[in-house]
Design an enzyme around this catalytic site. Structure first.
Site, PDB file in Angstrom:
ATOM      1  N   SER A  83      24.829  59.269  19.181  1.00 14.17           N
ATOM      2  CA  SER A  83      24.214  59.201  17.854  1.00 14.17           C
ATOM      3  C   SER A  83      25.054  58.390  16.887  1.00 14.17           C
ATOM      4  O   SER A  83      26.299  58.419  16.945  1.00 14.17           O
ATOM      5  CB  SER A  83      24.029  60.618  17.289  1.00 14.17           C
ATOM      6  N   TYR A  91      26.094  69.327  15.672  1.00 11.02           N
ATOM      7  CA  TYR A  91      25.390  68.222  16.335  1.00 11.02           C
ATOM      8  C   TYR A  91      26.338  67.051  16.579  1.00 11.02           C
ATOM      9  O   TYR A  91      26.395  66.496  17.687  1.00 11.02           O
ATOM     10  CB  TYR A  91      24.210  67.791  15.463  1.00 11.02           C
TER      11      TYR A  91
END
Length: 250
Positions: free
Chosen positions: A142, A155
């Site tokens: 990400s 996350y």
């Protein structure tokens, strides 16, 4: 790019970035075992594959947080399909709140789905890859690792772990003919963006930071996945490809 007749294990395959890539793989002649837990998205994937005339899709609704159940199901699927040539660890959960409001159990829950389930997928696939002398593992990281986001610490931690595993696995599995790479998508307009209260402001935030002044599309990720999964990418391993319009240049 050569992926015909390969069998792909793809978690989160019915999501906003997953569905178009799944269809692209099917178009190229691959078989896809799609793991997804959202019935609405699964129905959309099945309908899209049927409309395109594809019969190489198998969809399984598995709970990625149940690691023992996941391993048993994947072992059964590997026996049915002859094993997995390609693993794409894409599924993730992304709760959002300040760091001090997370419990340790919530951190562990994110790690369990975003990282540990991917480990189980690789454990299930690796024996067959090693026996065939071929394998492709692709972890989805990400752009949040660039440090541009608050309130997503579990996350972001999980995505950092996937990059670490990408490098460790690449070193260890290369002798078996298995490559391991990561793709770090930028800020794509998917369901994940719904956590932001001001969509228009968020779009401005994204475009201000990108060198390419358009929002990314699912096809941008599908193309990167197709390359890393292909025979042509056989001399590339241990790498993280940022597909983010030039947001994070490292």
């Amino acid at each position: 790019m050569t992926i015909a007749n390969r069998t792909i294990l793809y978690t989160g395959a019915a999501g906003g970035l997953g569905l178009p890539a799944t269809l692209a793989f099917l178009d190229a002649g691959a078989r896809v075992v799609a793991i997804d837990y959202d019935p609405v998205k699964v129905a959309a994937l099945n309908e899209a594959a049927a409309a395109a005339g594809h019969d190489g899709l198998t969809v399984k609704a598995l709970d990625l947080s149940d690691l023992a159940g996941l391993r048993a199901s994947l072992d059964a699927l590997a026996a049915e399909t002859g094993g997995f040539d390609i693993v794409i660890n894409n599924a993730a959960i992304y709760p959002s709140k300040p760091f001090e409001d997370y419990t340790i159990e919530e951190h562990q829950a994110v790690q369990r789905v975003n990282v540990d389930a991917g480990i189980v997928c690789v454990q299930a696939a690796l024996p067959g890859m090693r026996a065939r002398g071929f394998g492709r593992i692709i972890n989805i990281a990400s752009v949040t690792l660039s440090g541009g986001w608050a309130n997503l610490s579990p996350y972001i931690q999980s995505k950092g772990a996937l990059i670490g595993l990408t490098r460790a696995w690449a070193r260890e599995f290369g002798a078996y003919g298995v490559t391991v790479n990561a793709i770090a998508p930028g800020a794509f307009p998917t369901d994940a963006e719904k956590i932001h209260p001001d969509p228009e402001g968020y779009t401005r935030f994204v475009l201000d930071r990108q060198a390419v002044k358009r929002r990314g599309s699912a096809a941008d990720i599908a193309n990167a996945l197709m390359f890393f999964a292909s025979d042509e990418a056989g001399f590339i391993t241990g790498q993280t490809l940022n597909v983010d319009g030039g947001w994070w240049m490292t």
